[in-house]
Design a protein around this motif. Structure first.
Motif, mmCIF file in Angstrom:
data_model
loop_
_atom_site.group_PDB
_atom_site.id
_atom_site.type_symbol
_atom_site.label_atom_id
_atom_site.label_comp_id
_atom_site.label_asym_id
_atom_site.label_seq_id
_atom_site.Cartn_x
_atom_site.Cartn_y
_atom_site.Cartn_z
ATOM 1 N N PHE A 124 0.869 -1.171 0.000
ATOM 2 C CA PHE A 124 0.000 0.000 0.000
ATOM 3 C C PHE A 124 0.905 1.220 0.000
ATOM 4 C CE2 PHE A 124 -3.168 3.040 1.183
ATOM 5 C CZ PHE A 124 -4.349 2.516 0.693
ATOM 6 N N PRO A 125 0.930 2.005 -1.100
ATOM 7 C CA PRO A 125 1.941 3.052 -1.256
ATOM 8 C C PRO A 125 1.662 4.358 -0.523
ATOM 9 C CG PRO A 125 0.541 2.980 -3.188
ATOM 10 C CD PRO A 125 0.087 1.860 -2.297
ATOM 11 N N LEU A 126 0.572 4.456 0.202
ATOM 12 C CA LEU A 126 0.233 5.688 0.917
ATOM 13 C C LEU A 126 0.086 5.404 2.406
ATOM 14 C CD1 LEU A 126 -2.483 7.195 -1.469
ATOM 15 C CD2 LEU A 126 -0.121 7.956 -1.221
ATOM 16 N N PRO A 127 0.366 6.388 3.257
ATOM 17 C CA PRO A 127 0.152 6.187 4.699
ATOM 18 C C PRO A 127 -1.346 6.063 5.008
ATOM 19 C CG PRO A 127 0.751 8.465 4.229
ATOM 20 C CD PRO A 127 0.945 7.719 2.958
ATOM 21 N N LEU A 128 -1.695 5.072 5.789
ATOM 22 C CA LEU A 128 -3.094 4.861 6.167
ATOM 23 C C LEU A 128 -3.438 5.736 7.364
ATOM 24 C CD1 LEU A 128 -3.437 0.995 5.787
ATOM 25 C CD2 LEU A 128 -4.753 2.714 4.557
ATOM 26 N N ASN A 129 -4.422 6.580 7.192
ATOM 27 C CA ASN A 129 -4.880 7.426 8.282
ATOM 28 C C ASN A 129 -6.366 7.743 8.072
ATOM 29 O OD1 ASN A 129 -4.932 9.549 6.304
ATOM 30 N ND2 ASN A 129 -2.742 9.882 6.682
ATOM 31 N N MET A 130 -6.958 8.409 9.027
ATOM 32 C CA MET A 130 -8.382 8.705 8.966
ATOM 33 C C MET A 130 -8.718 9.617 7.793
ATOM 34 S SD MET A 130 -11.252 7.915 10.139
ATOM 35 C CE MET A 130 -10.697 7.034 11.609
ATOM 36 N N GLU A 131 -7.817 10.542 7.484
ATOM 37 C CA GLU A 131 -8.065 11.446 6.363
ATOM 38 C C GLU A 131 -8.198 10.666 5.053
ATOM 39 O OE1 GLU A 131 -5.924 15.212 4.017
ATOM 40 O OE2 GLU A 131 -4.985 14.297 5.780
ATOM 41 N N LEU A 132 -7.329 9.679 4.849
ATOM 42 C CA LEU A 132 -7.388 8.874 3.633
ATOM 43 C C LEU A 132 -8.670 8.044 3.595
ATOM 44 C CD1 LEU A 132 -5.639 8.168 1.092
ATOM 45 C CD2 LEU A 132 -4.977 6.105 2.337
ATOM 46 N N LEU A 133 -9.052 7.473 4.741
ATOM 47 C CA LEU A 133 -10.272 6.667 4.790
ATOM 48 C C LEU A 133 -11.512 7.519 4.502
ATOM 49 C CD1 LEU A 133 -9.613 4.335 7.846
ATOM 50 C CD2 LEU A 133 -9.767 3.659 5.449
ATOM 51 N N GLU A 134 -11.546 8.707 5.046
ATOM 52 C CA GLU A 134 -12.692 9.592 4.808
ATOM 53 C C GLU A 134 -12.751 10.015 3.344
ATOM 54 O OE1 GLU A 134 -12.153 12.723 7.592
ATOM 55 O OE2 GLU A 134 -13.032 11.598 9.272
ATOM 56 N N ARG A 135 -11.601 10.267 2.750
ATOM 57 C CA ARG A 135 -11.571 10.587 1.325
ATOM 58 C C ARG A 135 -12.026 9.384 0.505
ATOM 59 N NH1 ARG A 135 -11.843 14.658 -2.427
ATOM 60 N NH2 ARG A 135 -10.779 14.043 -4.329
ATOM 61 N N GLY A 136 -11.590 8.191 0.894
ATOM 62 C CA GLY A 136 -12.010 6.979 0.197
ATOM 63 C C GLY A 136 -13.505 6.749 0.302
ATOM 64 N N GLU A 137 -14.066 7.011 1.479
ATOM 65 C CA GLU A 137 -15.513 6.869 1.654
ATOM 66 C C GLU A 137 -16.261 7.847 0.754
ATOM 67 O OE1 GLU A 137 -18.895 6.975 5.210
ATOM 68 O OE2 GLU A 137 -16.902 7.820 5.552
#
Length: 207
Positions: free
Chosen positions: A75-88
């Motif tokens: 997974f080439p990006l850091p996993l954080n809440m901001e990324l999850l919210e953007r993904g949602e």
């Protein structure tokens, strides 16, 4: 109005219309090349021109930086809440019409007669590498078309991260939860416990 005036008016309108038709036809037959047509103008005989040397197409660098093999679980990006919210957010816009809010393949498009996509919660897709899911978003698969033009590489990975969260929500074990959340699940506060009809009340009586 005399007949002469009427005749002159009709003649003027006719000339105006003819001029418009002539202009429209000139635009239709203007010199141009359609894709892959041969051309005598260029020395190589091709109308389609190759990329200028040492130039980089817009978006190609981002594609290269975030590209992983299909069989890779990296997974080439850091996993954080901001990324999850953007993904949602991106998932709800681009994916829910077919895949549904829960990722079970019951989106509104599918419910109206289109082929149902497979559920993300089946073992095959739960065990699929991250690179595979990213590749499907990028290049399409089966009835699903490519979304590379609509979704940027970073947003594709955000969607992959959110899909993993969806899958985990259906298959997580209580022992996998953080201690504070595990305690809430196992021992919810009294005001959050669901009411149960027929439950024994103090004194042995039932409601």
């Amino acid at each position: 109005m005399t007949n002469t005036s009427l005749f002159r008016g009709a003649l003027f309108v006719s000339l105006f219309l003819l001029a418009g038709c002539s202009l429209k036809q000139d635009m239709a037959v203007q010199p141009k090349d359609r894709p892959l047509w041969p051309s005598d103008f260029f020395t190589d005989g091709r109308s389609a021109r190759p990329l200028v040397e040492n130039t980089v197409a817009r978006g190609s660098v981002a594609n290269d930086e975030l590209l992983v093999p299909k069989d890779s679980n990296a997974f080439p990006l850091p996993l954080n809440m901001e990324l999850l919210e953007r993904g949602e957010d991106r998932y709800k816009i681009f994916c829910t019409p077919c895949h549904g809010l829960q990722g079970d393949g019951n989106g509104m498009v599918a419910m109206r007669g289109m082929k149902h996509p497979p559920s993300y919660h089946q073992d095959r897709l739960r065990q699929a590498p991250n690179g595979y899911i990213y590749d499907v978003i990028t290049n399409g698969f089966g009835a699903m078309l490519s979304y590379s033009a609509q979704i940027s590489p970073r947003d594709r990975w955000a969607i992959v991260a959110y899909l993993r969260a969806l899958q985990l929500s259906r298959n997580a074990k209580v022992s996998d939860l953080p201690p504070d959340i595990r305690e809430k699940v196992l021992h919810p506060p009294a005001d959050q416990k669901p009411e149960t009809r027929g439950e024994s009340a103090p004194g042995g009586k039932t409601e």
